[in-house]
Scaffold this active site. Structure first.
Site, PDB file in Angstrom:
ATOM      1  CE1 TYR D 155      34.365  38.020  42.428  1.00 54.49           C
ATOM      2  CE2 TYR D 155      35.948  37.338  40.785  1.00 54.49           C
ATOM      3  CZ  TYR D 155      34.688  37.292  41.301  1.00 54.49           C
ATOM      4  OH  TYR D 155      33.741  36.492  40.692  1.00 54.49           O
ATOM      5  CE  LYS D 183      32.064  40.092  40.371  1.00 52.41           C
ATOM      6  NZ  LYS D 183      31.380  39.338  41.431  1.00 52.41           N
ATOM      7  CB  VAL D 230      29.630  42.353  38.883  1.00 50.34           C
ATOM      8  CG1 VAL D 230      30.350  41.455  37.883  1.00 50.34           C
ATOM      9  CG2 VAL D 230      30.357  43.686  38.997  1.00 50.34           C
TER      10      VAL D 230
END
Lengths: 328, 328, 328, 328
Positions: D155, D183, D230
């Site tokens: 992330y 992500k 996302v």
């Protein structure tokens, strides 16, 4: 738009035809500044570099930006660059000039020099070194546009300036005729898009140009509606960026993407410098100059002090990037 | 070269007696730059300010630093300040000059101007705007010292420059004769102490001066072994800092602390500006100039663009700080 | 001060006599957390470390702070540390507990655990990871104090939390009974002094404690009026900090300074780790634990993942710092 | 271990069919966490929100990310969210869980909880609060993947974590089977492209997924080759992002852009909060929850402490954004 006086009303800023299109569009490379081994501007190399860029079909030139090592160049060098390029271009293309300095009065001195030299517009960051408030950024641009007698492009470069230009502020300044455009080198394409869409949604910012300075996302910035690109890597491969821009303009996203991906691979050269020995400017600008030297365009790959030179082995790796891209 | 060439070996840098003591010690106020309402240097006010400082017994003057608004002043203004102060001081005290610019060649131009004007030393930050590596900071200072013909003081100001000078690097440059001293405005007194103790532990940094730029901790910096202080607030109350330095030098920490605490209260003036309307420079430098104006020393409290002026009410609050300190 | 309920009114927080002095003063080491080779809390070593600290005459203990590797320890480890230390201390000294987490509700869980374990106060940073506004910092402390049932010390640690606690906000929260004290690890001694002088100038912050977390400037922080010190290096040499505090308290600044300078030299151990291989936490906390191991106080110098262990050669250098300070 | 262990080889992590596709593609909204007025998880509202998302055709769900207020939620709340969503989804879609904490051992506790609850993968940032070195970031991910028994997505969220994941490091970890995907919420689409192109150029990162977390540039990220998105705003308008993804997948960039531009306008809601009163999280997450409340999906728009609630007038402005997008 009162901030962009026409030549008729501002006789002190004689600009060559064709002047500055509104909006400015296309490929506007930030011209590297070749140096001699004793740190003077290498005028002959600079002229060859200009020929290389103009010959590739770029739409305008940007001198004295970050890729030009403007932060490293004494005023005397800056003037040599300006007058050399304006004279050599001879009005075939617009020439933008960076007016990179800490605060308004210092910037205005550079703007005057640019106007006197015949530049068509100036590129100006937020104040830096000082501890800057958003209200002071707005005052800065208003003052520079008001007193400066040349169209002003805001230069968003947080990595150097340590503040980010707010999209709403940029649009407000555009609507007030303070800004002719934005060169967005923030790497924040969401922010760039906010400006593009904001300008499109308004009726009071006609002719405002949004240019991306991010070499790796030009195809997508253009697809979002950006008007042009200011790619440091365009010194090395202007033909590539010209093709990329044309594919994007002509509605051929697949070819634009393929060209962009080729350029992304080439951009890998900016990472050749050992991060234990040097900073990102030394590596990236060193690679551009090494590439221009290897391609025979400039005589000497030297970067300005205190940058650390590339080693022979690092330079060799630059050559491999060129070869892989078919440029050697 | 040695770091502190004598006039005999560097004829290009004529410095007035008494030259620069090694180490430089005492109170060295960073002289504010009074402006006229049309943004010119107010020479008469500047001379009065110099008289105010010299008359209070300060040990040297520092022009063209951050408190002097050097980042905001065009080169022409910088030269006027330099020549005015050097001439007006007439060799009674050493004069240091800031050479504040982005990278080595630009800094060297300012160093030459300072040498020509008769300054006794220059104060130089790490490169800024550029993405700077520690190796490049070292190259920068070595180059400036080598070519600059004046003693060099490193200026540690992370809030402006966005890098912190490493204590070990400073000591290495001191030992190599590159640096004559350090002006530490980082606010990190632990770091300052590392330099003080490091210099004391070595035999190869004789005469190296450590000066603190932190107005609020001068008594403790001196107790740690710092050689002097460069207090922006010293423009407003030079007598206070001179007393403070003398108490500290004479081994009277209680009186030093009491004087320091009085100055801490006075320093509260730097917070008068509304943070919704302006940045910390506008507020702090605006307060210093408002105080000098209220005390009758300078004619106009104007700060350089794009700083936001204090309101009448904010200026009134500056007056209350002066009154509380017995300065009005 | 309503935020600091007495045991009588808060039966859910049984605190041992002598409870928490107001203000808290003296030497409050942030207790390292010894680990076993398989990353469990080494309870026996932790008890020996507590004995080492208590035996040296420290005034209170702070568990689960940054020097305790709180950021690295699972909640289960945190609870083991808390209950071990509170039980082992047995009410001889106050025990503060860090409640280090990202935002209010998570912090409150840790505060409840600390209260249940019998801690005498908690140490709480501004929210982090989140993008935090000053108004949210104030809400955070008010909420933690209101619901938390233990005295709250604000922990100013910008290097971890990426915001700086404003002196005026700290004083306002102190006056409102929200804060029992400040642990200032910002390194900004000018800011610490603003809080000390601000608290002294007010009548509404009785018993508010200002503690410095800066190992290198304890003598000067105490001279400014700080109440105590929370030195990570105090794990290694608690006797030194106890002596330093007593000299300062008893008005012997010369001896305080000499002791401080000895501790500054010892602090050099935090730099033994190669910056190419590891970060500052790995090096600094690794050095403290290596020193405790070399001194025979803890069984294993292991730091928690993902910290990088010191090499044998780096550990040897820690030993030399101990030897030079007469600690081996 | 391989990075994507099948249920057969990792019996301790029972995951519902269909498990996790490799690479994970499509729209993966970070599910907001509805709260009751007394700060408990509102399970009924959370289930309605899941139905709203699943019904719109999203491809997976991501719980306990930044848009879920994971930084604000106590562990008990986190567990309620996890078990509620996994149970309610019942294996129709993969569920990723954020394991947001400061360092490896704390993260591993969250990973175990996620595995026990039946999540299909975890999303993990670099260490934060600690002063982190690149070598420690690598150790962190290796340890979490090695001990964690669930596929790990890195992330990249510099605004929270204060370090940027290096593209080369991400690719190295992907090749070593440590990472199942990235992500990228850094906003740096040039960096995202480096990972996309780097993964494509290698043969040793099959199945590695690159997901963008930048709501405003999804069309271009997909055009570059990203696998999915996302989007926090996907809570409010999942149908929009599902359409956008399908247009992009089906080679219709014009429609993708039009849908994206509609969503860009809707995203303007995140700016309704007054920056003088609150931070960006309060404004952005407050707007998402206000929109979900106005659309009748959740019962209460409350955000977790210490966030500042939107005013009635700010909430009304959220409603106008919904109305303009045809969502009310």
């Amino acid at each position: 738009m009162t901030a962009h006086p026409s030549p008729a009303t501002t006789p002190s800023t004689p600009r060559s035809a064709p002047g500055l299109p509104t909006p400015l569009t296309g490929v506007v490379p930030p011209v590297c500044t070749p140096l001699t081994p004793d740190d003077e501007v290498d005028v002959a190399s600079l002229e060859r570099l200009v020929d290389h860029l103009v010959g590739a079909g770029v739409d305008a030139l940007f001198v004295l930006g970050s890729s030009s090592e403007a932060a490293y160049l004494p005023d005397r060098h800056r003037e040599t660059v300006l007058t050399t390029v304006v004279r050599h271009v001879g009005g075939q293309l617009p020439v933008l000039a960076g007016a990179i300095d800490m605060a308004s009065l210092r910037v205005l001195d550079h703007v005057r020099t640019a106007a006197d030299a015949g530049a068509d517009g100036v590129v100006v960051t937020a104040p830096f070194y000082t501890r800057t408030h958003p209200a002071e950024i707005a005052r800065h641009y208003r003052l520079v546009a008001d007193r400066g007698q040349l169209p002003v492009f805001a230069y968003d470069l947080p990595v150097s300036v340590h503040s980010k230009l707010d999209a709403d502020l940029v649009l407000e300044l555009a609507a007030d005729g303070v800004l002719a455009g934005l060169k967005d080198s923030s790497g924040d394409d969401g922010g760039l898009r906010r400006v593009v869409l904001g300008a499109r949604a308004r009726t009071d910012t006609p002719g405002f140009a949004v240019l991306t300075g991010s070499e790796l996302t030009v195809d997508s910035a253009l697809a979002m509606g950006a008007d042009g690109v200011v790619p440091g890597l365009g010194n090395v491969d202007p033909h590539g960026y010209v093709r990329l821009f044309r594919y994007a303009r002509d509605g051929d996203p697949e070819r634009a993407r393929a060209e962009q991906e080729r350029l992304c691979a080439l951009f890998g050269m900016t990472g050749v410098g050992d991060p234990l020995r040097m900073g990102a400017s030394s590596s990236g600008l060193g690679a551009f100059k090494a590439a221009l030297h290897l391609r025979g365009i400039i005589d000497c790959p030297r970067t300005a002090a205190p940058q650390v030179p590339l080693s022979a082995e690092e330079t060799e790796r630059v050559g491999k990037f060129l070869a892989a891209a078919g440029l050697l």
